[in-house]
Write an enzyme that holds these catalytic residues in place. Sequence first.
Site, PDB file in Angstrom:
ATOM      1  N   LYS A 164       0.815  -1.217   0.000  1.00 53.17           N
ATOM      2  CA  LYS A 164       0.000   0.000   0.000  1.00 53.17           C
ATOM      3  C   LYS A 164       0.849   1.268   0.000  1.00 53.17           C
ATOM      4  CE  LYS A 164      -4.544  -1.418   1.539  1.00 53.17           C
ATOM      5  NZ  LYS A 164      -5.482  -1.567   2.650  1.00 53.17           N
ATOM      6  N   ARG A 203      -4.393  -9.935   4.581  1.00 53.80           N
ATOM      7  CA  ARG A 203      -4.839  -9.858   3.185  1.00 53.80           C
ATOM      8  C   ARG A 203      -3.630  -9.455   2.346  1.00 53.80           C
ATOM      9  NH1 ARG A 203      -6.812  -5.917  -0.267  1.00 53.80           N
ATOM     10  NH2 ARG A 203      -8.390  -6.620  -1.747  1.00 53.80           N
TER      11      ARG A 203
END
Lengths: 286, 163
Positions: A221, A255
């Site tokens: 991210k 995840r």
Amino acid sequence: MLRLGRHTFDDDATLMMAIVNRTPDSFYDKGATWAEDKAFDRVAQVVEEGAEIVDIGGIKAAPGAFIDEDEEKERVVGFVARVRAAHPDLVISVDTWRASVGRAVCEAGADVLNDAWGGADPALVEVAAEFGAAIVCTHTGGATPRTRPFRTEYDDVVESAIADTTAYARRAIAAGVDPSSVVIDPAHDFGKNTFHSLELTRRLGEMVATGYPVLVSLSNKDFVGESLDLPVGERLTGTLAATAISALAGARIYRVHEVVETRQVVDMVNTIAGRRLPQRAIRGLA
Amino acid sequence: MRLVIVPSTLALLPEYASIEDPVADLRKAVEGAVAWLVEAAPAAVRGAGPAAKRIGAELLGDARGSGPGLLVVANGSATRTEKAPGHLDDRAVGFDAAIGQALARGDLAALAGLDRALAAQLWAPDVPTLAGLGGFEVTSTQVDYDDAPYGVQYWVVRYECVS
């Protein structure tokens, strides 16, 4: 016990949730699994690598072309049915905020509804309850789905994440979702700047202390990229560092894009923490 | 009375458990022999050093007593291979073989003559314990385990002895 649809796990189990995109435009893989057979191959690969869960998504999180409900269903429902038939032991999660899509994927065999947009569609919990599916309650700070944060601030981002995800969790349970099927997720980078995501990582233990199992979605991210000034594609080491901190704090579900590396980090951290035995120790003992 | 020999490896202790047991076959043999030992009578522990006594106490549990059974916690050399704890000493295999043959024959008196200085060089601190078993007269012998999976010689042996 953690119950994810038709599957159950012990309270000390850590789980790898592998990302499988049915999108032409997701930030990391840029459409690598847009063709259904490629996505199906990706599922087989992550199962081989040891993932317990796949998280199938039909709409990228970032702003982009509008995808209506019919198009989203077109992308994911048939695919869920195909994965269900081929991998009966695999937990199937679907990344959607729409109740209508949630209903269709549960009918096709999904076990988890991963609501990355924090309850934007209030009827999603009723679908989870009706089908005995688990639900992931995320924190977005009230952001509209598929929007980027713009000058968002919090008095205390961790307090906000705890308040909103646990309120969502209580709403899910009140709607009839099994309490052992409710997972919370601080949702790094959703409605948050890098400083917020770093603080959530640093203080993740406060979310764990709520008693709900915590899911973290850290993989590649922007908060990792901005911390290290690295582009997508060069963020694995930073992702794994954030993973280690989250594992030490007690996160349960990860995840991820990279299953093998994440599993090793999570197992190593939990072994150091004394929550997991070494795989096979004989050095100095024989 | 019954006498059982098991090795003094720390890998048998629960505080050193792994997900995948590195001594699964050995543990199975040890548990079988100890069960056989204590089905007859309570047993005492004999071993050199606190670790051996701790292992014996762990294996016997509630069946630990002052006898007449005896659990001997001892093994052979730890210098059998390059990866062994004490690295490779070419004399180790022959040294252990002589002990193993005496154990298999039930000839515990033969252990009295073991070379204790050599034993020390071969990282075999339990050998004096084995050498001290010369007074037991064996009437039947069963060798359950005779192997050296990590360069350390282990035996699991059951004896019936004259009381």
